[in-house]
Write a protein that holds these residues in place. Structure first.
Motif, PDB file in Angstrom:
ATOM      1  N   GLU A 131      45.418  29.935  37.970  1.00  0.00           N
ATOM      2  CA  GLU A 131      45.197  31.245  37.107  1.00  0.00           C
ATOM      3  C   GLU A 131      43.857  30.969  36.471  1.00  0.00           C
ATOM      4  O   GLU A 131      43.268  31.964  36.024  1.00  0.00           O
ATOM      5  CB  GLU A 131      46.316  30.845  35.737  1.00  0.00           C
ATOM      6  CG  GLU A 131      46.142  31.712  34.734  1.00  0.00           C
ATOM      7  CD  GLU A 131      46.526  33.232  35.285  1.00  0.00           C
ATOM      8  OE1 GLU A 131      46.014  34.316  34.353  1.00  0.00           O
ATOM      9  OE2 GLU A 131      47.243  33.510  36.121  1.00  0.00           O
ATOM     10  N   ARG A 132      43.209  30.031  36.387  1.00  0.00           N
ATOM     11  CA  ARG A 132      41.955  29.592  35.780  1.00  0.00           C
ATOM     12  C   ARG A 132      40.949  30.142  36.628  1.00  0.00           C
ATOM     13  O   ARG A 132      39.985  30.827  36.265  1.00  0.00           O
ATOM     14  CB  ARG A 132      41.698  28.104  35.751  1.00  0.00           C
ATOM     15  CG  ARG A 132      40.446  27.919  34.956  1.00  0.00           C
ATOM     16  CD  ARG A 132      40.044  26.413  34.525  1.00  0.00           C
ATOM     17  NE  ARG A 132      39.873  25.618  35.833  1.00  0.00           N
ATOM     18  CZ  ARG A 132      40.565  24.585  36.157  1.00  0.00           C
ATOM     19  NH1 ARG A 132      41.271  23.725  35.309  1.00  0.00           N
ATOM     20  NH2 ARG A 132      40.208  23.761  37.353  1.00  0.00           N
ATOM     21  N   LEU A 133      41.169  30.037  37.992  1.00  0.00           N
ATOM     22  CA  LEU A 133      40.036  30.554  38.978  1.00  0.00           C
ATOM     23  C   LEU A 133      40.108  31.970  38.815  1.00  0.00           C
ATOM     24  O   LEU A 133      39.306  33.003  38.872  1.00  0.00           O
ATOM     25  CB  LEU A 133      40.446  30.182  40.514  1.00  0.00           C
ATOM     26  CG  LEU A 133      40.050  28.755  40.637  1.00  0.00           C
ATOM     27  CD1 LEU A 133      40.634  28.193  42.091  1.00  0.00           C
ATOM     28  CD2 LEU A 133      38.649  28.557  40.488  1.00  0.00           C
ATOM     29  N   ALA A 134      41.353  32.727  38.775  1.00  0.00           N
ATOM     30  CA  ALA A 134      41.716  34.195  38.825  1.00  0.00           C
ATOM     31  C   ALA A 134      40.865  34.658  37.630  1.00  0.00           C
ATOM     32  O   ALA A 134      40.236  35.848  37.458  1.00  0.00           O
ATOM     33  CB  ALA A 134      42.981  34.450  38.579  1.00  0.00           C
ATOM     34  N   GLN A 135      41.218  34.129  36.356  1.00  0.00           N
ATOM     35  CA  GLN A 135      40.401  34.535  35.034  1.00  0.00           C
ATOM     36  C   GLN A 135      38.952  34.399  35.152  1.00  0.00           C
ATOM     37  O   GLN A 135      38.227  35.365  34.840  1.00  0.00           O
ATOM     38  CB  GLN A 135      41.113  33.556  33.882  1.00  0.00           C
ATOM     39  CG  GLN A 135      42.304  34.003  33.584  1.00  0.00           C
ATOM     40  CD  GLN A 135      42.777  35.141  33.121  1.00  0.00           C
ATOM     41  OE1 GLN A 135      41.855  35.667  32.626  1.00  0.00           O
ATOM     42  NE2 GLN A 135      43.940  35.458  33.455  1.00  0.00           N
ATOM     43  N   ALA A 136      38.498  33.550  36.058  1.00  0.00           N
ATOM     44  CA  ALA A 136      37.122  33.220  36.148  1.00  0.00           C
ATOM     45  C   ALA A 136      36.417  34.423  36.821  1.00  0.00           C
ATOM     46  O   ALA A 136      35.357  35.052  36.583  1.00  0.00           O
ATOM     47  CB  ALA A 136      36.736  31.963  36.689  1.00  0.00           C
ATOM     48  N   ILE A 137      37.061  34.802  38.070  1.00  0.00           N
ATOM     49  CA  ILE A 137      36.810  35.908  38.925  1.00  0.00           C
ATOM     50  C   ILE A 137      36.763  37.144  38.004  1.00  0.00           C
ATOM     51  O   ILE A 137      35.931  37.986  38.042  1.00  0.00           O
ATOM     52  CB  ILE A 137      37.621  35.952  39.925  1.00  0.00           C
ATOM     53  CG1 ILE A 137      37.549  34.912  41.104  1.00  0.00           C
ATOM     54  CG2 ILE A 137      37.529  37.250  40.760  1.00  0.00           C
ATOM     55  CD1 ILE A 137      38.428  34.565  42.049  1.00  0.00           C
ATOM     56  N   MET A 138      37.751  37.383  37.151  1.00  0.00           N
ATOM     57  CA  MET A 138      37.859  38.514  36.463  1.00  0.00           C
ATOM     58  C   MET A 138      36.824  38.818  35.401  1.00  0.00           C
ATOM     59  O   MET A 138      36.105  39.810  35.326  1.00  0.00           O
ATOM     60  CB  MET A 138      39.120  38.570  35.947  1.00  0.00           C
ATOM     61  CG  MET A 138      40.428  39.011  36.667  1.00  0.00           C
ATOM     62  SD  MET A 138      41.971  39.524  35.913  1.00  0.00           S
ATOM     63  CE  MET A 138      42.588  38.091  35.514  1.00  0.00           C
TER      64      MET A 138
END
Length: 108
Positions: free
Chosen positions: A66-73
């Protein structure tokens, strides 16, 4: 150990910033592929509807996904149609081909 795969389809021009950010967030590796496709944003006036994007794939511990997905977004967003998508998928197991052993990440 629970794993996840974070897959993002993003604008190619955002790729460098995304790579820097997910590395800073602890991603130990990633795969990047040039892709063509269409989603909401279709150019009906052009014979070829497909646009160029980049696909980023990261295998990680499920608690980091989730943290990586948020960073990508955060890095990929322009606020315009065509920014792309991010998906988090469960992964049953990850193996290192060289050793044929299950992958164990540090801190697990």
């Amino acid at each position: 150990m629970n794993y996840a795969k974070v897959t993002a389809i993003v604008r190619s021009e955002k790729l460098e910033r995304i790579e820097e950010r997910v590395t800073a967030e602890g991603a130990r590796g990633m795969s990047v592929t040039e892709v063509r496709g269409c989603g909401e944003l279709k150019d009906f006036f052009n014979k070829d509807w497909l646009v160029n994007h980049a696909r980023v794939e990261i295998f990680t511990r499920a608690d980091r996904a989730e943290r990586l997905a948020q960073a990508i977004m955060e890095e990929a967003a322009t606020g315009e149609a065509g920014d792309g998508i991010v998906a988090i998928l469960p992964v049953q197991q990850v193996y290192r081909i060289r050793t044929r052993a299950p992958l164990v990440e540090p801190g697990s």
